[in-house]
Design a protein around this motif. Structure first.
Motif, mmCIF file in Angstrom:
data_model
loop_
_atom_site.group_PDB
_atom_site.id
_atom_site.type_symbol
_atom_site.label_atom_id
_atom_site.label_comp_id
_atom_site.label_asym_id
_atom_site.label_seq_id
_atom_site.Cartn_x
_atom_site.Cartn_y
_atom_site.Cartn_z
ATOM 1 N N GLU A 382 -78.933 19.677 -57.497
ATOM 2 C CA GLU A 382 -79.062 19.810 -56.087
ATOM 3 C C GLU A 382 -80.549 20.606 -55.641
ATOM 4 O O GLU A 382 -80.935 20.604 -54.491
ATOM 5 C CB GLU A 382 -78.247 21.151 -55.756
ATOM 6 C CG GLU A 382 -77.622 21.509 -54.544
ATOM 7 C CD GLU A 382 -76.571 22.374 -54.173
ATOM 8 O OE1 GLU A 382 -76.763 23.564 -53.680
ATOM 9 O OE2 GLU A 382 -75.565 22.041 -54.744
ATOM 10 N N SER A 388 -75.156 16.334 -54.235
ATOM 11 C CA SER A 388 -74.877 17.323 -54.784
ATOM 12 C C SER A 388 -73.502 17.675 -55.621
ATOM 13 O O SER A 388 -73.046 18.636 -56.032
ATOM 14 C CB SER A 388 -74.761 18.545 -53.974
ATOM 15 O OG SER A 388 -74.278 18.196 -52.685
ATOM 16 N N LEU A 389 -72.405 16.330 -55.153
ATOM 17 C CA LEU A 389 -71.190 16.440 -55.904
ATOM 18 C C LEU A 389 -71.203 15.716 -57.115
ATOM 19 O O LEU A 389 -71.958 14.500 -57.376
ATOM 20 C CB LEU A 389 -70.262 15.976 -54.893
ATOM 21 C CG LEU A 389 -69.927 16.807 -53.515
ATOM 22 C CD1 LEU A 389 -69.008 16.042 -52.893
ATOM 23 C CD2 LEU A 389 -69.695 18.238 -54.040
ATOM 24 N N SER A 446 -71.866 20.019 -51.753
ATOM 25 C CA SER A 446 -71.313 21.285 -52.076
ATOM 26 C C SER A 446 -71.704 22.209 -50.888
ATOM 27 O O SER A 446 -72.448 21.776 -49.768
ATOM 28 C CB SER A 446 -72.237 21.637 -53.345
ATOM 29 O OG SER A 446 -73.655 21.896 -52.784
ATOM 30 N N ASP A 447 -71.069 23.594 -50.854
ATOM 31 C CA ASP A 447 -71.170 24.232 -49.829
ATOM 32 C C ASP A 447 -72.538 24.431 -49.743
ATOM 33 O O ASP A 447 -73.192 24.814 -48.856
ATOM 34 C CB ASP A 447 -70.247 25.551 -49.927
ATOM 35 C CG ASP A 447 -68.790 25.123 -49.853
ATOM 36 O OD1 ASP A 447 -68.604 23.906 -49.241
ATOM 37 O OD2 ASP A 447 -67.927 25.794 -50.340
#
Length: 488
Positions: A382, A388-389, A446-447
């Motif tokens: 990230e 990012s997953l 991702s958050d």
């Protein structure tokens, strides 16, 4: 008006097409799916240079509207078609490929197709992990992340292979983005797909010496009773296979999908599903290839009894694989497609995963519907990119039909199946996020990556010329509400 047959080399009479022009509707519908939604851009700009792109962005600002980008049209929900917006069709944008023998870098435009890249690489005896489907455009493939050839060990193509990009940003400037220049733009471009807030006009990627491709094929009859047995064996053998230089793919479909004797969407009476493993590797010798794919040698009896075909390790070319892939989406101009997908949560035990995805794999609504799954083993960084997953397994169902009368009901079957699989998913591949319906949409970042992406987007695109990112936010908010909902 009948759907024109999809072509990767269209000819138009103008660089700017408006509704009513000769060529406007042909261009609007030039997608691999005949299921083009009733959304009509006010103008379509068929750009050839960064200057043309800047002109299109300026025009969108003048009209007070927004922009969608198309490199090949393989994103089947066609989020690039924005009602009364500007569609920038990059089909002729830097449509050439250059190889520098000194730096050993390859440079190409966003609509250079996979098969064109493969041909150039063959000419210079180099390798770059382009996509698997021959008519996919480089722009959509790379901005989505790039599940390229031999992704398991070599990473997503935009993680490990892309060195820099030339991008026209919303204010019309042409800039270079890399790990040393406009780093935030480079970070945001690699993995944001149609949500990206600029137009990539050229990519530069590194290459390595070419080797040889090999393939082993196993085909089984699959049904509700043996599904868990066959899938468990297939996935576990994949996890036992070395990551570097291997490409492991699984499909489930009806053999009648490709039989010209069948012309309707109906599943033939008594038809039985087949599960096929296409196991490929990239190495210099047959001996090495057999070693790389040897995890599949020991087949227990409860698996072997369902074996239909067995092809030992043999040499394969990219052209041969492309020819096989060409039939996947048909070529009549009548085929209509919807793709639903998830990426599994690696922490979820395999039995639970299989229980959740089984309906999406076996309850296929039409003769031409197919399941596709591959081992990706992508570990995200990230700090380096918005990608990012974790991508352990990419799991999808491609629903196919030709009869428009099946709509709208045809869409909902797989949406429901994949929505019910949310608890075993970490998210979905960004190209399958549906701008037309949110039911099966889940997270694509991702958050924390999404939060960072939104800050960078606001910096570069404060007037929101590029609106598709809003669908990411909507899906993330939905999933976070579901995850935070208290148990009753």
């Amino acid at each position: 008006m009948p759907q024109p047959r999809y072509t990767t080399v269209p000819k138009y009479n103008s660089r700017v097409l408006v509704r009513g022009d000769v060529g406007y509707e042909v261009c609007r519908c030039n997608n691999p799916t005949a299921d083009t939604p009733d959304r009509f851009p006010s103008e379509i700009h068929v750009v050839e240079t960064p200057t043309d792109v800047a002109t299109a962005l300026k025009r969108a600002t003048e009209l007070g509207t927004t922009v969608g980008i198309r490199s090949s049209g393989h994103i089947m929900n066609l989020g690039n078609l924005i009602q009364d917006g500007i569609l920038i069709d990059t089909v002729n944008l830097n449509r050439h490929i250059n190889y520098d023998p000194v730096t050993r870098e390859i440079a190409f435009g966003p609509s250079c197709r996979v098969e064109e890249l493969a041909a150039k690489l063959k000419e210079v005896n180099r390798f770059f992990p382009h996509g698997h489907a021959p008519t996919v455009g480089s722009g959509g493939f790379l901005l989505a992340g790039g599940q390229g050839w031999f992704v398991r060990g070599w990473g997503a193509t935009n993680q490990q292979w892309i060195l820099k990009m030339e991008i026209v940003v919303p204010d019309g400037r042409t800039v270079i983005a890399s790990r040393t220049e406009n780093q935030d733009l480079f970070w945001a471009a690699r993995g944001s797909g149609l949500g990206f807030f600029g137009v990539v006009t050229r990519f530069w990627g590194r290459t390595i010496p070419a080797s040889k491709m090999w393939e082993r094929i196993l085909k089984f009859e699959v049904n509700s009773d043996n599904y868990e047995t066959l899938m468990t064996w297939s996935i576990e053998r994949g996890r036992d296979t070395p990551k570097y230089g291997t490409d492991l793919n699984l499909t489930i479909d009806y053999p009648q999908k490709y039989d010209p004797a069948y012309t309707t969407d109906d599943v033939p009476p008594g038809a039985k599903l087949h599960l096929t493993l296409n196991l490929l590797c990239y190495t210099d010798t047959l001996r090495e290839a057999r070693t790389l794919l040897s995890a599949y040698d020991n087949m227990p009896e409860n698996v072997r009894e369902w074996l239909i075909q067995f092809h030992p390790v043999q040499s394969r070319t990219f052209e041969e694989v492309f020819n096989r892939k060409r039939g996947f989406l048909g070529n009549s101009g009548k085929e209509r497609w919807q793709i639903n997908s998830i990426m599994n949560d690696p922490a979820v035990p395999l039995p639970r995963l299989l229980q959740a995805i089984k309906p999406a794999h076996l309850e296929l609504p039409t003769r031409t519907t197919s399941v596709f799954m591959c081992h990706c083993d992508i570990v995200p960084d990230e700090e380096d990119a918005v990608l990012s997953l974790p991508q352990d397994l990419y799991i999808s169902t491609v629903t196919g039909w030709t009869d428009p009368k099946l709509e709208p009901a045809i869409y909902q079957n797989m949406r429901d199946h994949y929505r019910r699989a949310f608890p075993v998913a970490v998210g979905q591949y960004i190209t399958e996020l549906d701008v037309n319906n949110d039911d099966a949409n889940t997270k694509v970042f991702s958050d924390t990556a999404l939060a960072k992406f939104l800050k960078i987007r606001a910096k570069w695109d404060p007037k929101e010329l590029f609106p598709n990112y809003k669908k990411f936010v909507q899906a993330h908010d939905k999933i976070n509400r579901l995850q935070n909902k208290p148990s009753l």
